[in-house]
Design a protein around this motif. Structure first.
Motif, PDB file in Angstrom:
ATOM      1  N   GLN A  55      20.425  33.410  80.867  1.00  0.00           N
ATOM      2  CA  GLN A  55      21.616  33.917  81.556  1.00  0.00           C
ATOM      3  C   GLN A  55      22.460  32.823  82.216  1.00  0.00           C
ATOM      4  OE1 GLN A  55      22.260  36.732  80.291  1.00  0.00           O
ATOM      5  NE2 GLN A  55      22.134  38.204  81.965  1.00  0.00           N
ATOM      6  N   PHE A  92      20.437  38.708  85.440  1.00  0.00           N
ATOM      7  CA  PHE A  92      18.990  38.542  85.350  1.00  0.00           C
ATOM      8  C   PHE A  92      18.557  38.402  83.897  1.00  0.00           C
ATOM      9  CE2 PHE A  92      14.541  39.525  85.402  1.00  0.00           C
ATOM     10  CZ  PHE A  92      14.088  39.232  86.671  1.00  0.00           C
ATOM     11  N   GLY A  93      17.716  37.398  83.630  1.00  0.00           N
ATOM     12  CA  GLY A  93      17.099  37.319  82.305  1.00  0.00           C
ATOM     13  C   GLY A  93      17.136  35.932  81.704  1.00  0.00           C
ATOM     14  N   GLN A  94      16.351  35.790  80.669  1.00  0.00           N
ATOM     15  CA  GLN A  94      16.284  34.502  79.981  1.00  0.00           C
ATOM     16  C   GLN A  94      17.639  34.145  79.384  1.00  0.00           C
ATOM     17  OE1 GLN A  94      13.068  35.763  77.445  1.00  0.00           O
ATOM     18  NE2 GLN A  94      11.546  34.584  78.599  1.00  0.00           N
TER      19      GLN A  94
END
Lengths: 383, 383
Positions: free
Chosen positions: B17, B13-15
């Protein structure tokens, strides 16, 4: 928000689910059944496990103690190596399951197993583990963490590894029926503090994680009110809450603290305080001393968990309410059972914290030995 | 309460990735990148995927449509078989990921892939799948379910299998930035209804599951208020909520309904209504028609999600509030776009329900064709 989340443990939840293990362990595996002091022989769990293991080659290792020690567990490691065990079935509470993780990892390591705790060795393989939970508390049945003690040095240290997640965990709420009340209460408090360690931290605009945490806290508080009259639903909800409290989910993408645990571990190591009770002793004092950094989230907890109005004193009232919750369960919130005088006890604890390099604890690493001393001044009672 | 819960999908999860996929797909695997209409070529996702796949042998299959069809997907299956693909990387929303599951399972089956949907074949193997989510909505990125349509017969059917859980799912909230508002809203509504299908059912004394569901509903409602001004936290919370809505967790050990989905599927199959919008059309009417069995949980939802006082009319107010929530997002709550007159439309939908054996739907299997007709009388607007 950036995180990886993976929880490969299969949960088999419900009455009678111990029988399912024969579908979960491959038939050709040699199994070591690891357990504790023998309560499973009195409550029928041992018989259920034996029945489910019919047709397997299996042996056992008994005597894993609360706060399991390398001194004991290394004997299990030796047995695993000499018997060529393929699969470790932990039957017990967090101590047995934590112990199983140590045994599973040590069995694949040629050096001294304690190296895993000191960080000298990073676990790169482990025997597969299954868990039959007999005491809902630690969440160890579906996480990759383990806390192991060493008698010789009065140390209690954690390790984490993706290799030691149990393949499966059987959660049969009926096992609670035969537990002493003290252990049930310990489990409830332990789960409550686990949630707090991942929730009472710097706000992250994470309403899902916060809402899940608040759900667990509210559920545990409600269960606490009926602790003297548990029914099937009560037992099921305690078991599921304690599992959810520490399986990685509520902590994904948010800040963690764990200082209460680190200081609490020293109370257990030095004075044999039950793990959960060590947390109840440390946490309220820690929240008071760390008030400035905790205030915002304490206020949120007060509103969303305890139903308080929003106000200037909401955060302080929330700490009082947490403390009152423990006291309602007859759990002490001050350390009363130590040798010598208060100052000597505090200096012994501080000296252990220093020896174990626990000198920058908590979400901001701001709990130095000086701060720990302040916390302990509140947490240790005058006698 | 008795259940098995397992969710093996790793969430990244996340920017940024997407870059992580090179650590998640073994280097020796031949990869098929499966995607939809090409939006990923405009929003940078295709470029990020290409970059992350440097060093792999990979090919692509484009053109998986919304409500993916066997007619299209069977071409991908043929490509997978002839190219000896090892790993399927779905880059898209629920349709592409659902399609990938069909392709992964069909590739390991010698018969007609549609057999998987009709139940003639039970999936017993599948190629491994990874998912790069570009539209938060269905939760398909971390579950074992898939819904596939067949143009030839206007059918839309689901299948579920433990073999088609993605090995990993990349959830990068930045992908939402380039989505049309209509799709973002669809995702929000879809996730909301997914939660309701597992929550607005017979009460089970399951405060953890209920509290998690209420957390997701409250989060989605709050997001709905800011749908015109999303920021990083908004996007992250939508993505995480939609994932949590249908990964098996909130539904563990509680009663499910899914009648809204089954009836909604027919609106999509017959009239091309967006999936989420078909749910918004069916659900309020269904709740009104099934009022007696839904009242208790609707009252709980009114209190805990919408903050209503407890009262005789709380349940009815809750249905109105759900409907108003959809309308606040400019989502119709009646079917308005159909050929012919209302009665003809209803009888066509009923005839499809009958053809597809959808004659005993919902948590109590009490939604017969007669009940569906009542629901549709409310759900289809006079023109």
């Amino acid at each position: 928000m950036k995180f990886s989340f993976s929880n490969p443990t299969r949960i088999e939840f419900g009455q009678g689910q111990i029988a399912a293990i024969e579908t979960l362990i491959p038939k050709n595996q040699r199994v070591l059944v690891l357990y504790g002091g023998g309560s499973i022989k009195n409550n029928g769990v041992y018989d259920q496990v034996s029945k489910a293991l019919e047709g397997y080659e299996w042996e056992e290792f008994a005597g894993v103690e609360p706060n399991p020690t390398v001194e004991t567990l290394d004997k299990a490691v030796a047995q695993v190596k000499s018997s060529k065990v393929d699969f470790i079935l932990a039957v017990g509470g967090g101590s047995v399951i934590d112990g199983a993780k140590y045994v599973a990892a040590s069995a694949k390591y040629d050096g001294d197993g304690w190296d895993i705790l000191t960080g000298k060795h990073t676990v790169d393989a482990a025997l597969p583990i299954g868990a039959i939970l007999t005491l809902p508390a630690t969440g160890s049945e579906s996480n990759g963490g383990s806390v192991i003690s060493k008698k010789a040095t009065q140390q209690k240290l954690p390790f984490m590894s993706p290799f030691v997640y149990p393949k499966f965990a059987v959660l049969d709420p009926d096992v609670i029926k035969s537990l002493p009340q003290r252990q049930v209460v310990n489990g409830l408090v332990d789960a409550f503090v686990h949630v707090c360690e991942q929730y009472l931290t710097f706000p992250q605009h994470a309403p899902v994680q916060d809402g899940y945490a608040e759900t667990l806290l509210k559920t545990l508080i409600a269960l606490g009110k009926d602790v003297d009259a548990p029914d099937d639903a009560w037992r099921a909800n305690l078991m599921w809450s304690a599992n959810q409290a520490l399986n990685g989910l509520i902590g994904a993408g948010v800040v963690h603290d764990w200082a209460t645990h680190m200081i609490g571990h020293e109370l257990t190591a030095l004075y044999g305080v039950d793990h959960a009770r060590s947390l109840a002793i440390v946490q309220p004092s820690l929240l008071r001393v760390q008030f400035d950094s905790k205030q915002q989230k304490l206020t949120q907890m007060g509103k969303n968990v305890f139903g308080f109005e929003d106000g200037e004193d909401t955060a302080r009232k929330t700490i009082d309410a947490i403390e009152a919750f423990y006291q309602s369960l007859s759990v002490d919130t001050q350390l009363t059972d130590y040798q010598g005088d208060k100052d000597t006890a505090i200096s012994k604890i501080l000296s252990q914290l220093k020896n174990h390099n626990m000198v920058a604890l908590g979400e901001e690493k701001a709990i130095t030995l000086e701060v720990s001393e302040k916390i302990l001044q509140e947490a240790v009672a005058d006698k």
